[in-house]
Design an enzyme around this catalytic site. Structure first.
Site, short mmCIF file in Angstrom:
data_model
loop_
_atom_site.label_atom_id
_atom_site.label_comp_id
_atom_site.label_asym_id
_atom_site.label_seq_id
_atom_site.Cartn_x
_atom_site.Cartn_y
_atom_site.Cartn_z
N HIS A 185 1.10 -1.51 0.37
CA HIS A 185 0.24 -0.53 -0.18
C HIS A 185 0.94 1.31 0.23
CE1 HIS A 185 1.14 -0.21 4.03
NE2 HIS A 185 0.43 1.62 4.14
C1 UD1 Z 1 -1.21 5.72 5.95
C2 UD1 Z 1 -0.21 6.22 6.15
C3 UD1 Z 1 1.14 5.46 5.82
C4 UD1 Z 1 0.03 3.97 6.66
C5 UD1 Z 1 -1.21 3.89 6.61
C6 UD1 Z 1 -1.51 2.98 6.85
C7 UD1 Z 1 0.92 8.77 6.08
C8 UD1 Z 1 1.18 9.74 4.89
N1 UD1 Z 1 0.62 7.47 5.54
O1 UD1 Z 1 -1.31 5.79 4.59
O2 UD1 Z 1 1.99 5.46 6.59
O3 UD1 Z 1 1.53 2.95 7.08
O4 UD1 Z 1 -1.84 5.05 6.36
O5 UD1 Z 1 -2.41 2.21 6.69
O6 UD1 Z 1 0.42 9.63 6.57
N2 UD1 Z 1 -8.19 5.34 1.52
C9 UD1 Z 1 -9.96 5.44 1.04
N3 UD1 Z 1 -9.77 4.77 2.93
C10 UD1 Z 1 -9.78 4.75 3.65
C11 UD1 Z 1 -8.38 5.34 3.90
C12 UD1 Z 1 -7.75 5.79 2.95
O7 UD1 Z 1 -10.56 4.91 0.35
O8 UD1 Z 1 -10.03 5.35 4.65
C13 UD1 Z 1 -7.65 5.66 -0.11
C14 UD1 Z 1 -7.89 6.88 -0.78
O9 UD1 Z 1 -7.51 6.61 -1.75
C15 UD1 Z 1 -6.67 7.54 -0.26
C16 UD1 Z 1 -5.56 6.39 -0.03
O10 UD1 Z 1 -6.05 5.47 0.41
O11 UD1 Z 1 -6.54 8.96 -1.20
C17 UD1 Z 1 -4.23 6.79 0.74
O12 UD1 Z 1 -4.39 7.26 1.89
P1 UD1 Z 1 -3.96 8.42 2.90
O13 UD1 Z 1 -4.73 7.74 4.20
O14 UD1 Z 1 -3.99 9.27 2.23
O15 UD1 Z 1 -2.51 7.63 3.19
P2 UD1 Z 1 -1.94 6.06 3.70
O16 UD1 Z 1 -1.37 4.87 2.19
O17 UD1 Z 1 -3.36 5.00 3.75
#
Ligand code: UD1
Length: 361
Positions: free
Chosen positions: A209
């Site tokens: 991820h």
């Molecule tokens: C975040 C953390 C990462 C951690 C991870 C755990 C940062 C910079 N990164 O990454 O260090 O390992 O969490 O999971 O904070 N999305 C959904 N639903 C959700 C959450 C996210 O659809 O409930 C999707 C969205 O498309 C979003 C993407 O995931 O744009 C990324 O989510 P984001 O919270 O920005 O970062 P993570 O990849 O989850």
């Protein structure tokens, strides 16, 4: 009894709910008034609510509902929301966990209001500033008042950056949770393996991820091809997919991989412990693999948990198909390694709360 001491916990992403579940009950037991703030960085049921139900976390008093945005906007919106809460609540201390944008925003908001910050899982470094998490770690550590390092390596990293005051080597809170819940794993193992149609030690558990893999077409393609060719060699792969990868996966050829929705903590631990090998780019998962004595292949060129590499518990395969296949076929966890020596005795959360109590008394 006097007024309870108020602490605000800032949390918002899946790994933070897991870590907070070790500290929150002890804060309660010790008579603190913990105000739980959920930034809403993670919002899907499987990424958030499921952990509040399964891990005995307090109900958040505030949910900022920030959701997904570009890094700058996400951090800014959280900063704004957290600042308002801190002004209203006037806590004696703010707790932040790990290295996400939620961590950074919580630390920045508190620092500007001169509220002491406790950073749990402090001092980790991958020395790669292209990783958003590395920026979050460095800035948060330099703003924090109490820094709780999980390992000796983390402690040394802080020293090298000139951070010496308020630093404590406490062990790893995720190891605490593992120790506390491990009785459940054996009891539920059979049921979980059956539900996924898997046989013990005959499959690999994979997750991908991180932005450096999902945002780079070449790396993503290499990783998918590596996993598919492992599966074609008769090693089934089960992959709980982070929502970030939904669209990518639907556009990739992954027919022979078992892609499933994100799964709760205990089920995840059971699959890690029953697998032949964990293949991941997650920081938390590579460490959890070692708790179960399951070898791990890391889909990155470096890690912040450097002791895992030095001990031979995990291998950096980066995005190389060849290395992935070569290493996945040899799967020995080093016999002499005792993981507890590196991550504590399962009582890190008690140690942390004792230090907090002393600081606040
Ligand atoms: C975040 C953390 C990462 C951690 C991870 C755990 C940062 C910079 N990164 O990454 O260090 O390992 O969490 O999971 O904070 N999305 C959904 N639903 C959700 C959450 C996210 O659809 O409930 C999707 C969205 O498309 C979003 C993407 O995931 O744009 C990324 O989510 P984001 O919270 O920005 O970062 P993570 O990849 O989850």
């Amino acid at each position: 009894m006097g007024k309870k001491i108020k602490i605000v916990t800032i949390s918002g992403a899946r790994p933070q709910f897991i870590k907070a579940s070790t500290i929150s009950p002890i804060l309660k037991r010790n008579g603190f008034n913990e105000i739980f703030v959920h930034t809403g960085q993670h919002y899907d049921y499987e990424m958030s609510e499921i952990f509040f139900k399964g891990l005995n976390l307090p109900k958040p008093k505030y949910n900022l509902g920030i959701g997904s945005h570009l890094h700058g906007k996400q951090t800014a919106l959280m900063l704004q929301g957290i600042e308002e809460i801190l002004i209203e609540e006037k806590p004696r201390l703010v707790i932040v966990y790990g290295d996400t944008n939620t961590t950074l925003s919580g630390a920045l908001a508190a620092a500007k209001l001169h509220i002491p910050i406790a950073h749990i899982e402090s001092g980790l470094r991958s020395f790669d500033r292209k990783m958003p998490e590395e920026i979050n770690r460095v800035v948060t550590d330099h703003l924090s008042t109490l820094l709780f390092a999980p390992t000796k390596v983390a402690l040394q990293n802080l020293k090298k950056e000139g951070i010496k005051k308020g630093v404590y080597l406490v062990g790893d809170v995720m190891y605490d949770l593992f120790i506390r819940t491990k009785n459940l794993f054996n009891r539920r193992k059979e049921k979980v393996l059956k539900a996924f149609g898997l046989k013990e030690k005959e499959f690999c558990f994979a997750t991908v991820h991180r932005a450096e893999n999902t945002g780079n077409q070449v790396r993503w393609k290499n990783i998918i091809e590596g996993l598919c060719s492992l599966s074609k060699r008769g090693i089934p792969i089960v992959w709980p997919a982070h929502p970030r990868t939904k669209d990518l996966l639907s556009n990739s050829k992954v027919k022979n991989l078992q892609i499933v929705a994100p799964i709760p903590y205990v089920e995840t631990q059971i699959l890690i412990g029953s697998s032949k090998m964990v293949i991941t780019d997650s920081g938390g998962l590579q460490k959890e693999a070692s708790f179960h004595r399951t070898p791990c292949l890391i889909l990155r060129d470096r890690t912040e948990w450097t002791e895992l590499i030095n001990l031979g518990c995990a291998f950096l395969v980066d995005d190389s198909k060849e290395k992935l296949i070569e290493k996945a076929l040899q799967n020995d966890f080093p016999k002499k390694v005792s993981i507890g020596k590196y991550y504590g005795n399962g009582r890190s959360s008690e140690k942390i709360v004792n230090i907090l109590s002393e600081y606040l008394s």
